[in-house]
Design a protein around this motif. Sequence first.
Motif: not given
Length: 477
Positions: A94-102, A177-192
Amino acid sequence: MNTPTARTAAAEAVDPRSWKALGVCLTAGFMTLLDTSIVNVALPSVERSLHATGADLSWVVSGYALGFGLALVPGGRLGDLHGRRTMFLIGLSLFTLASAACGLAPGAGWLVVFRLLQGVAAGMVSPQVSGLIQQMFQGPLRARAFGMLGSVVAVSTAAGPLAGGLIIAAAGPEHGWRWVFFVNLPIGIAALAAGRRLLPRALPSASRRPGFDPAGLILLGTGVVAVLLPLLQEQRWTGRGKWLLIGAGVLLLVAFWRWERRQDARGATPLVAPGLFALRSFSLGALLGLIYFAGFTTLFFVYTLFLQNGHGYSALQAGLAATPVAAGSAVAAAVGGRLVVRHGRRLVARGLATVAVGLVGTIAVVQLVPGRSVAWVAAVPLLLAGVGSGLVISPNTTLTLSKVPVALGSSASGVLQTGQRIGSAAGIAAVGAVFFAHVTHHDDWAGALQLGLLTSLTLVLTALAVAVVDVRSTDSD
């Protein structure tokens, strides 16, 4: 012969997967905590890009904190009931998806909604990290793992403005500012992916009782919202009527506590086991954490404002000026994780005293050193304060959770962290009120910082008094 050395060696030979799983937990913890502060320096970029109002920008920050605080206790309880691995993976997804949505938000209103969801997801993940540490490690290894978690807390808290400044500088002010949130995507996917493979499944428990206590959840949720909202919105809600909400929130939390005791007495499932607070180590540690977070976390808030508004530092420069705190805290937290088993609450007391000395030194530097060079000289006492903080946060977490049954580990962590979130919000409101009142009436940024830090120092000394009481009580037992 089963000597202590042999037992220690056997403990060190714990399944190597546990250390890899800890790496997954710390990565997720770093992301969720980083997002509490990384957005602050991106707010001007959000304002220009989405034509956001001041109220919108306020909720981009406070909405995340509110969602985070609301989800901690129920998220922890769900982890205890249905498996920490399961709740960790759901929360991180949910955090990764919400980061993408942000990052994709088409307007300020949508960004506020997605930030609330992101905060709720972070609150689901965070208590599972502490619960999994308790599940995977014992004794000195558990203390070491909490020391590593303390380093992550320290670095993520202080690195937010620096990381945000670097991303904005690289991606540009319009859409950085969008990349402040997008940076979570690769990290979140790898952690999942790593989490699905490495995290341990739920421990079997014959004593686990079904149920979730929805009435308790409603009482706790409304109580926390009533307490947090006026604190988070202190600078934007004018008038004194807002403080009535805190009184209402306290009454709701009292009603929640009485309901939980009733649930427990009749054999139903309480959201928070009342027995947790019968443990002196937990109740005193939770109180100490609440007071300490009210005092110390406000340092970053007033110090970066002082540098940016008082001396014209950029967001990146202000973030760099705060790095001594992060560096000192990260190193000391790892060391503190090893020393806490031997020294107990005395180590926390020494850490608090060190923080107090660092704050006094910073106040003196601001008084004696004029101009933009203040940050260079202040780096020394700030490093000292960071070292002290590292000897407080992770050792206090270890001691507070040390006697909590593993089956209640996530809920206990949720309660502990909820207190920390409330403490942070209350501290920022109190210190911010002193800071901005002085700026408004005297146009003196250095004086405002000194008064703000004196308020923080008072709170840190109060936490030290709690630690000393605990040490003396333990000695007299």
